[in-house]
Write an enzyme that holds these catalytic residues in place. Sequence first.
Site, mmCIF file in Angstrom:
data_model
loop_
_atom_site.group_PDB
_atom_site.id
_atom_site.type_symbol
_atom_site.label_atom_id
_atom_site.label_comp_id
_atom_site.label_asym_id
_atom_site.label_seq_id
_atom_site.Cartn_x
_atom_site.Cartn_y
_atom_site.Cartn_z
ATOM 1 N N LEU A 12 0.863 -1.175 0.000
ATOM 2 C CA LEU A 12 0.000 0.000 0.000
ATOM 3 C C LEU A 12 0.895 1.219 0.000
ATOM 4 C CD1 LEU A 12 -2.672 -1.120 2.594
ATOM 5 C CD2 LEU A 12 -2.625 -1.464 0.143
ATOM 6 N N TYR A 176 4.968 -9.832 6.551
ATOM 7 C CA TYR A 176 4.568 -8.437 6.750
ATOM 8 C C TYR A 176 5.823 -7.577 6.877
ATOM 9 C CZ TYR A 176 2.056 -4.345 8.458
ATOM 10 O OH TYR A 176 1.538 -3.082 8.572
ATOM 11 N N PHE A 233 2.449 2.675 4.462
ATOM 12 C CA PHE A 233 3.309 1.829 3.639
ATOM 13 C C PHE A 233 3.420 0.484 4.336
ATOM 14 C CE2 PHE A 233 7.120 -0.336 2.500
ATOM 15 C CZ PHE A 233 7.312 -0.076 1.152
ATOM 16 N N GLU A 234 2.936 -0.539 3.682
ATOM 17 C CA GLU A 234 3.089 -1.882 4.212
ATOM 18 C C GLU A 234 3.149 -2.860 3.051
ATOM 19 O OE1 GLU A 234 -1.687 -2.758 5.085
ATOM 20 O OE2 GLU A 234 -0.235 -2.816 6.729
ATOM 21 N N ILE A 235 3.937 -3.903 3.211
ATOM 22 C CA ILE A 235 3.955 -5.004 2.251
ATOM 23 C C ILE A 235 3.397 -6.213 2.980
ATOM 24 C CG2 ILE A 235 5.366 -6.496 0.797
ATOM 25 C CD1 ILE A 235 7.342 -4.246 0.498
#
Length: 327
Positions: A12, A176, A233-235
């Site tokens: 995101l 994560y 911001f996250e993966i």
Amino acid sequence: MIRRSNIKYLVLVLLAIYILHWSFTGTNLKVSWSEQPEPLESHKNLKLDTKIEQKEVTVPDNTRQIGKANACFVVLIRNSDLHEFRNTMRQLEDRFNHKYNYPYVFLNDVPFTEEFKKLTSALTKSKTEYDMGILNEKLEEMRKNEVIYGDSPGVHFYCDIDFDPFAYVRDHDIKYAFTISMYEYQNTIPTLWDTVKEFIKQYPQYIEKDNLMDFLSDDNGETYNLCHFWSNFEIGDLNFWRSETYLKFFDFLDKKGGFFYERWGDAPVHSIAAALFLKKHQIHFFNEIGYRHDNFMHCPKDDKLQLKCHCDPNENFDFDGYSCTGR
């Protein structure tokens, strides 16, 4: 309309902060790559003036996969944010995606204008898709409730990302990843932790023994210290969000009504779930990714990384008293 696919990882890059939960179905994308990028040497020898520890996860060579990850960027945005976002997208392409060509999925609560589609698609060689979401009403709700920066979507990327974060998380069993963490506002989640403790008591089988409870609590789970990974911001591995454990947890929270009667956001919910249900090595801090959203910035202090960045490490939020990254 976004169609169902096998997309596994998403990042995101621009988030409206208050999106609670949705079922991402993605677009049917086929991508390939000729070689596997190696992780940065800085993963092995980070030199940070802080207690943050960066440990490389060792994975046997025979478990590494070749090629790009099955992933995409998800961007929640309004038509009126087009020109501000063009700057963000240009940075993202220049710093990273021009080498890897991961696709973009844009979400909105109204149809995207032809201008928006034309100007964003012109910035990338990657596939772009546009769909309707729930952004505007959430941004307006946050503005009325004076959620800090809740109605401001601009972000910046400050460092060359000369490796593939998607492939890195895939090959190192990471579920994560984040760049910034901070404390949540207590008045937005007054009963969330009590609900979490109810879930733990009722479903102890879902709690990972090698968990990160110490990130969430200073007293072994009795109280919540409000730390969470900032989800602007996250993966994330979509298999985790779709797992029996996470869905059981989310349904349990949903029935308590806190998403509606309080203001439980995606960031603390994602963070608590990741910290309780994943192994420690499955949560990763991407020090290499220089990132800013309004006044909150992660800027690597490592001298070698600074050669690839254009941010001021003295403004790094990691060392602010409101940051949880030092934990």
